[in-house]
Motif scaffolding. Structure first.
Motif, PDB file in Angstrom:
ATOM      1  N   ALA A 166       0.820  -1.217   0.000  1.00 48.32           N
ATOM      2  CA  ALA A 166       0.000   0.000   0.000  1.00 48.32           C
ATOM      3  C   ALA A 166       0.851   1.264   0.000  1.00 48.32           C
ATOM      4  O   ALA A 166       0.430   2.297  -0.537  1.00 48.32           O
ATOM      5  N   PHE A 167       2.050   1.213   0.601  1.00 49.78           N
ATOM      6  CA  PHE A 167       2.973   2.344   0.610  1.00 49.78           C
ATOM      7  C   PHE A 167       4.015   2.242  -0.500  1.00 49.78           C
ATOM      8  O   PHE A 167       4.928   3.064  -0.578  1.00 49.78           O
ATOM      9  N   GLY A 168       3.921   1.228  -1.324  1.00 49.45           N
ATOM     10  CA  GLY A 168       4.906   1.022  -2.368  1.00 49.45           C
ATOM     11  C   GLY A 168       6.011   0.083  -1.940  1.00 49.45           C
ATOM     12  O   GLY A 168       5.812  -0.810  -1.107  1.00 49.45           O
ATOM     13  N   VAL A 169       7.186   0.294  -2.503  1.00 53.92           N
ATOM     14  CA  VAL A 169       8.356  -0.559  -2.283  1.00 53.92           C
ATOM     15  C   VAL A 169       9.483   0.286  -1.707  1.00 53.92           C
ATOM     16  O   VAL A 169       9.715   1.413  -2.161  1.00 53.92           O
ATOM     17  N   THR A 170      10.161  -0.253  -0.712  1.00 54.59           N
ATOM     18  CA  THR A 170      11.301   0.454  -0.127  1.00 54.59           C
ATOM     19  C   THR A 170      12.524  -0.454  -0.093  1.00 54.59           C
ATOM     20  O   THR A 170      12.416  -1.677  -0.124  1.00 54.59           O
ATOM     21  N   HIS A 171      13.687   0.187  -0.035  1.00 52.49           N
ATOM     22  CA  HIS A 171      14.942  -0.550   0.078  1.00 52.49           C
ATOM     23  C   HIS A 171      15.932   0.368   0.775  1.00 52.49           C
ATOM     24  O   HIS A 171      16.058   1.546   0.420  1.00 52.49           O
ATOM     25  N   GLU A 172      16.618  -0.150   1.777  1.00 55.15           N
ATOM     26  CA  GLU A 172      17.598   0.664   2.496  1.00 55.15           C
ATOM     27  C   GLU A 172      18.789   0.982   1.602  1.00 55.15           C
ATOM     28  O   GLU A 172      19.270   0.138   0.857  1.00 55.15           O
ATOM     29  N   VAL A 177      16.633   6.024   2.371  1.00 53.66           N
ATOM     30  CA  VAL A 177      15.771   4.937   1.927  1.00 53.66           C
ATOM     31  C   VAL A 177      15.340   5.205   0.486  1.00 53.66           C
ATOM     32  O   VAL A 177      15.125   6.355   0.093  1.00 53.66           O
ATOM     33  N   TYR A 178      15.294   4.149  -0.288  1.00 56.32           N
ATOM     34  CA  TYR A 178      14.721   4.195  -1.635  1.00 56.32           C
ATOM     35  C   TYR A 178      13.245   3.856  -1.501  1.00 56.32           C
ATOM     36  O   TYR A 178      12.876   2.933  -0.778  1.00 56.32           O
ATOM     37  N   GLN A 179      12.393   4.605  -2.193  1.00 55.60           N
ATOM     38  CA  GLN A 179      10.954   4.334  -2.140  1.00 55.60           C
ATOM     39  C   GLN A 179      10.331   4.655  -3.501  1.00 55.60           C
ATOM     40  O   GLN A 179      10.678   5.652  -4.135  1.00 55.60           O
ATOM     41  N   ARG A 180       9.444   3.773  -3.960  1.00 57.32           N
ATOM     42  CA  ARG A 180       8.694   4.030  -5.193  1.00 57.32           C
ATOM     43  C   ARG A 180       7.271   3.490  -5.033  1.00 57.32           C
ATOM     44  O   ARG A 180       7.027   2.558  -4.272  1.00 57.32           O
ATOM     45  N   PRO A 181       6.316   4.040  -5.770  1.00 61.25           N
ATOM     46  CA  PRO A 181       4.960   3.487  -5.745  1.00 61.25           C
ATOM     47  C   PRO A 181       4.921   2.101  -6.389  1.00 61.25           C
ATOM     48  O   PRO A 181       5.745   1.783  -7.250  1.00 61.25           O
ATOM     49  N   ALA A 182       3.976   1.299  -5.947  1.00 62.55           N
ATOM     50  CA  ALA A 182       3.721  -0.003  -6.576  1.00 62.55           C
ATOM     51  C   ALA A 182       2.324   0.081  -7.180  1.00 62.55           C
ATOM     52  O   ALA A 182       1.332  -0.235  -6.531  1.00 62.55           O
ATOM     53  N   PRO A 264      13.339  12.749  -4.363  1.00 61.61           N
ATOM     54  CA  PRO A 264      14.589  12.387  -3.676  1.00 61.61           C
ATOM     55  C   PRO A 264      14.698  10.906  -3.322  1.00 61.61           C
ATOM     56  O   PRO A 264      15.780  10.316  -3.464  1.00 61.61           O
ATOM     57  N   ARG A 265      13.615  10.293  -2.863  1.00 59.51           N
ATOM     58  CA  ARG A 265      13.723   8.886  -2.476  1.00 59.51           C
ATOM     59  C   ARG A 265      13.830   7.983  -3.706  1.00 59.51           C
ATOM     60  O   ARG A 265      14.558   6.993  -3.682  1.00 59.51           O
ATOM     61  N   PHE A 266      13.121   8.312  -4.763  1.00 56.23           N
ATOM     62  CA  PHE A 266      13.269   7.515  -5.975  1.00 56.23           C
ATOM     63  C   PHE A 266      14.654   7.710  -6.587  1.00 56.23           C
ATOM     64  O   PHE A 266      15.232   6.774  -7.155  1.00 56.23           O
TER      65      PHE A 266
END
Length: 300
Positions: A166-172, A177-182, A264-266
């Motif tokens: 629901a918040f997308g995908v993250t990766h440290e 943190v990297y974050q993008r929508p799913a 920035p997170r993407f």
């Protein structure tokens, strides 16, 4: 190390695939409390032997429940096989997804169509006996959170918020943190945003992500997910309007270029290891595809 321990009662088991970059991507959450033991999203069939062995290593011999956030093959494709190892485990899933786990042929064909060889690596989806499902579990609050999928739901257990995608995908990454929508097709912006706002209204929890890991402040993740849904959808709209040809690939390239400068997170995509970055580039295209189809249908 494939078993990550976050507290006395919560673990995350990494379920890596023999595919480039598919590490710290698929994970099964394991809650071992005094009241019950449950697994959230057991993963695809190909990784069930690893999951079962990891549970044994933790000392878990019995599982009371399996919570399914959504029935996509990487989250629930191995459920039928998993239940063979834990004969007393019962399953909680959204009603709209249950029928496809009982009769998974359509789900399997859809997985092959969308993912191709990736689905073949994940393994065929086995049926789940209808008597294994329950409608509710004491102490576990269910929130219906469509957006990533129409059958997506999240779970609150104490301070933990299991949010699936629901918040997308993250990766440290090393300092952030990297974050993008799913947001795969069929994506509807208003529905996805409503679910993020619903999860935000819960208040600060520990966000247990479907992909991947825990983020201590669910409010922060939710707020950023809101920004991304708006930013990415607007970027797709602008790219379509500015494109001289009606071509998704051209739009996708323009959107990625724009977002690497504005999100920035993407933009932390460039800090990921090369193999993980390649995986994310593949799934980023799928996320943009969902928004592209939404914009074409609703905003043009």
């Amino acid at each position: 190390m494939s078993i990550l321990r976050f507290s006395d009662d919560l673990y995350l088991i990494d379920l890596p695939q023999k595919l480039e970059g598919f590490r710290k991507f698929i994970g099964a959450w394991v809650y071992a409390g005094e009241e019950c033991t449950f697994v959230v999203d057991p993963g695809p069939k190909s990784t069930i032997p690893h999951l079962v062995a990891s549970l044994r290593d933790i000392g878990i011999r019995d599982v009371d429940y399996v919570l399914i956030t959504h029935i996509h093959i990487d989250h629930a494709g191995g459920l039928g096989e998993f239940l063979r190892h834990f004969e007393n485990a019962e399953v909680l899933v959204n009603e709209r997804g249950k029928e496809h786990l009982i009769n998974p042929e359509k789900l399997w064909r859809g997985s092959l169509k969308v993912l191709g060889k990736v689905a073949e690596h994940y393994g065929r989806i086995d049926p789940v006996p209808p008597e294994r499902f329950v409608d509710s579990i004491d102490g576990i609050e269910v929130l219906y959170t469509p957006g990533h999928a129409v059958h997506h739901q999240s779970y609150i257990v104490g301070d933990y918020l299991f949010v699936g995608e629901a918040f997308g995908v993250t990766h440290e990454v090393w300092d952030d943190v990297y974050q993008r929508p799913a947001t795969p097709p069929k994506f509807v912006h208003e529905i996805a945003m409503s679910s993020v706002k619903k999860l935000k209204s819960v208040g600060k929890k520990k966000a247990c992500m479907g992909h991947f890991g825990m983020l201590e402040n669910s409010l922060d993740v939710a707020e950023y997910a809101e920004k991304q849904l708006n930013l990415w959808t607007d970027a797709v709209f602008d790219a379509i309007c500015c494109s001289s040809v009606d071509d998704f690939e051209s739009v996708c390239r323009d959107v990625v270029h724009e977002l690497l400068n504005k999100d920035p997170r993407f933009s932390n995509l460039e800090k990921l290891d090369a193999d993980v970055r390649k995986r994310e580039e593949y799934f980023t295209r799928n996320s943009i595809k969902g928004m592209y189809e939404y914009v074409k249908e609703n905003r043009l």
